[in-house]
Motif scaffolding. Sequence first.
Motif, mmCIF file in Angstrom:
data_model
loop_
_atom_site.group_PDB
_atom_site.id
_atom_site.type_symbol
_atom_site.label_atom_id
_atom_site.label_comp_id
_atom_site.label_asym_id
_atom_site.label_seq_id
_atom_site.Cartn_x
_atom_site.Cartn_y
_atom_site.Cartn_z
ATOM 1 N N VAL A 10 34.541 34.041 51.433
ATOM 2 C CA VAL A 10 34.327 32.805 51.839
ATOM 3 C C VAL A 10 33.902 31.742 50.877
ATOM 4 C CG1 VAL A 10 32.658 31.643 53.585
ATOM 5 C CG2 VAL A 10 33.692 33.794 54.329
ATOM 6 N N LEU A 11 32.852 32.294 50.109
ATOM 7 C CA LEU A 11 32.366 31.713 49.051
ATOM 8 C C LEU A 11 33.274 31.281 47.970
ATOM 9 C CD1 LEU A 11 29.013 33.646 48.711
ATOM 10 C CD2 LEU A 11 29.321 31.237 49.690
ATOM 11 N N SER A 12 34.184 32.044 47.487
ATOM 12 C CA SER A 12 35.209 31.751 46.534
ATOM 13 C C SER A 12 35.949 30.579 46.912
ATOM 14 C CB SER A 12 35.867 32.987 46.094
ATOM 15 O OG SER A 12 36.678 33.433 47.197
ATOM 16 N N GLU A 21 31.215 20.075 27.417
ATOM 17 C CA GLU A 21 31.133 19.013 26.831
ATOM 18 C C GLU A 21 32.501 18.201 26.690
ATOM 19 O OE1 GLU A 21 31.537 22.030 23.502
ATOM 20 O OE2 GLU A 21 30.059 21.415 25.517
ATOM 21 N N THR A 22 33.462 19.044 26.829
ATOM 22 C CA THR A 22 34.874 18.445 26.887
ATOM 23 C C THR A 22 35.474 17.937 28.235
ATOM 24 O OG1 THR A 22 36.050 20.391 27.033
ATOM 25 C CG2 THR A 22 35.406 19.716 24.916
ATOM 26 N N GLY A 23 34.417 18.297 29.542
ATOM 27 C CA GLY A 23 34.926 18.156 30.654
ATOM 28 C C GLY A 23 35.576 19.208 31.313
ATOM 29 N N THR A 24 35.585 20.587 30.735
ATOM 30 C CA THR A 24 36.371 21.710 31.311
ATOM 31 C C THR A 24 35.399 22.271 32.069
ATOM 32 O OG1 THR A 24 37.494 21.985 29.184
ATOM 33 C CG2 THR A 24 37.534 23.798 30.749
ATOM 34 N N GLU A 25 35.783 22.688 33.251
ATOM 35 C CA GLU A 25 34.862 23.635 34.229
ATOM 36 C C GLU A 25 34.852 24.907 33.607
ATOM 37 O OE1 GLU A 25 37.422 23.301 37.947
ATOM 38 O OE2 GLU A 25 36.031 21.615 38.674
ATOM 39 N N VAL A 26 33.419 25.314 33.823
ATOM 40 C CA VAL A 26 33.067 26.802 33.076
ATOM 41 C C VAL A 26 32.457 27.411 34.386
ATOM 42 C CG1 VAL A 26 31.477 27.882 31.804
ATOM 43 C CG2 VAL A 26 32.592 25.521 30.966
ATOM 44 N N PRO A 27 32.911 28.536 34.946
ATOM 45 C CA PRO A 27 32.313 29.438 35.970
ATOM 46 C C PRO A 27 30.640 29.685 35.448
ATOM 47 C CG PRO A 27 34.371 30.196 35.511
ATOM 48 C CD PRO A 27 34.217 29.161 34.315
ATOM 49 N N ALA A 28 30.084 29.919 36.578
ATOM 50 C CA ALA A 28 28.501 29.999 36.651
ATOM 51 C C ALA A 28 28.293 31.296 35.678
ATOM 52 C CB ALA A 28 27.944 30.040 37.857
ATOM 53 N N LEU A 29 28.739 32.341 35.779
ATOM 54 C CA LEU A 29 28.655 33.697 35.275
ATOM 55 C C LEU A 29 28.938 33.373 33.694
ATOM 56 C CD1 LEU A 29 27.535 36.548 35.010
ATOM 57 C CD2 LEU A 29 29.702 37.288 35.771
ATOM 58 N N GLU A 30 29.825 32.714 33.471
ATOM 59 C CA GLU A 30 30.516 32.552 32.164
ATOM 60 C C GLU A 30 29.531 31.715 31.375
ATOM 61 O OE1 GLU A 30 34.112 30.904 29.821
ATOM 62 O OE2 GLU A 30 34.564 31.461 31.769
ATOM 63 N N GLY A 142 42.487 34.942 39.698
ATOM 64 C CA GLY A 142 41.344 34.060 39.338
ATOM 65 C C GLY A 142 40.197 34.961 39.009
ATOM 66 N N TRP A 143 40.446 36.391 38.934
ATOM 67 C CA TRP A 143 39.349 37.285 38.757
ATOM 68 C C TRP A 143 39.230 37.601 37.333
ATOM 69 C CZ3 TRP A 143 35.444 38.640 41.930
ATOM 70 C CH2 TRP A 143 35.650 38.619 43.465
ATOM 71 N N ASN A 144 37.902 37.679 36.869
ATOM 72 C CA ASN A 144 37.586 37.889 35.313
ATOM 73 C C ASN A 144 36.675 39.113 35.249
ATOM 74 O OD1 ASN A 144 39.341 35.594 34.497
ATOM 75 N ND2 ASN A 144 38.205 35.876 32.694
ATOM 76 N N LEU A 145 36.901 39.885 34.361
ATOM 77 C CA LEU A 145 35.793 41.081 34.165
ATOM 78 C C LEU A 145 35.003 40.362 32.924
ATOM 79 C CD1 LEU A 145 34.758 43.752 33.949
ATOM 80 C CD2 LEU A 145 36.521 44.577 32.664
ATOM 81 N N GLN A 146 33.855 40.063 33.225
ATOM 82 C CA GLN A 146 32.947 39.314 32.320
ATOM 83 C C GLN A 146 32.121 40.373 31.466
ATOM 84 O OE1 GLN A 146 32.899 36.365 30.971
ATOM 85 N NE2 GLN A 146 34.271 35.255 32.008
ATOM 86 N N VAL A 174 29.180 46.838 35.987
ATOM 87 C CA VAL A 174 30.270 45.806 35.414
ATOM 88 C C VAL A 174 30.191 44.753 36.245
ATOM 89 C CG1 VAL A 174 32.042 47.499 34.755
ATOM 90 C CG2 VAL A 174 31.864 46.965 37.109
ATOM 91 N N ALA A 175 30.409 43.470 35.673
ATOM 92 C CA ALA A 175 30.385 42.304 36.403
ATOM 93 C C ALA A 175 31.503 41.452 36.126
ATOM 94 C CB ALA A 175 29.273 41.369 35.750
ATOM 95 N N PHE A 176 32.151 41.164 37.744
ATOM 96 C CA PHE A 176 33.191 40.181 37.819
ATOM 97 C C PHE A 176 33.013 38.837 38.173
ATOM 98 C CE2 PHE A 176 33.907 44.735 38.768
ATOM 99 C CZ PHE A 176 34.941 45.163 38.017
ATOM 100 N N GLU A 177 33.948 37.852 37.781
ATOM 101 C CA GLU A 177 33.784 36.542 38.582
ATOM 102 C C GLU A 177 34.848 35.983 38.979
ATOM 103 O OE1 GLU A 177 32.397 33.693 35.338
ATOM 104 O OE2 GLU A 177 34.319 33.645 34.412
ATOM 105 N N LYS A 178 34.831 35.019 39.984
ATOM 106 C CA LYS A 178 35.937 34.459 40.344
ATOM 107 C C LYS A 178 35.207 32.879 40.692
ATOM 108 C CE LYS A 178 39.712 33.852 43.500
ATOM 109 N NZ LYS A 178 40.460 34.548 44.828
ATOM 110 N N GLY A 179 35.523 31.787 39.959
ATOM 111 C CA GLY A 179 35.157 30.552 39.974
ATOM 112 C C GLY A 179 33.493 30.888 39.829
ATOM 113 N N ASN A 180 33.062 30.208 40.751
ATOM 114 C CA ASN A 180 31.329 30.643 40.673
ATOM 115 C C ASN A 180 30.756 31.785 41.582
ATOM 116 O OD1 ASN A 180 30.770 28.364 39.128
ATOM 117 N ND2 ASN A 180 30.133 26.954 40.623
#
Length: 286
Positions: A10-12, A21-30, A142-146, A174-180
Amino acid sequence: MRSLLLAAAVLSSGQLMAQDETGTEVPALEERLANERNTYENPFVMTPHKPNYILLGNYNDNLPEDIYAQYGDLQDTEVKFQLSLKIPAWVSKSKKLGLLFAYSQVSHWQAYNKKESSPFRETNYEPEVFLSWRPDYDLGAGWNLQLAQFGFVHQSNGRGGDLSRSWNRIKASVAFEKGNFGLGISPWYRIHEDRENDDNHDITDFLGHGKVQAAYKLGNHTFSLMSRNNLESGFSKGAVEGSWSFPITERVKGYVQFFTGYGSNLIEYNHYNTTAGVGIALTDWL
């Protein structure tokens, strides 16, 4: 676990990500991990580890009176706060690998109980040392192992006699992210002690062998959900904790926390209760 997977789905689906600073979106965990790495070379900075908060009012529906008989009449509403910091002992040139020390402390304080001189009824101390690696590996869809970590954790309540509680663990995470949306999985192995010296030999029956932590950032609001020992115990001895933080000022957040299950603190590891609190936080998971 099903609730965590549903939350992920639901949340993703709707994401409001921060921008660099360049306007590129950065996921919250990253973004959090990048901010942490930027502090590693500053010897005057200690980095938040777990959330740092104070619940100015935390209601407990089932205090175990037999355990706290020495304190007399305890109130069911108290103050709860957590302090959690970490520092790097060594970091690689790439800053992707490091050895860190961390310290967390959770206290339950009968601050409003003037009849009993406002005692601290329980404080848990948790030092740890761990290797931390940031692979930033794309898993697809869309998933990353951070993040991946491995280390040693000690936890105790600093008491003696019948009120002593402590245990040592080897823990991985281990911590994974998908968007925020961030999802952390942390299994652990308890280092066993001699039965005669073990104050809580059955602690893993109630706290299990790991936990799952999910967090989602929506604008300046952060929601988190923890599940521990639910599937492992057949939903008979587990615990769930949820929180919500929201902005008050640039540095201070409002904080709401809910807990139900076993192990709200070490001395109550085999005691079931439900708590709900509200207060402020300086840092959260994201």
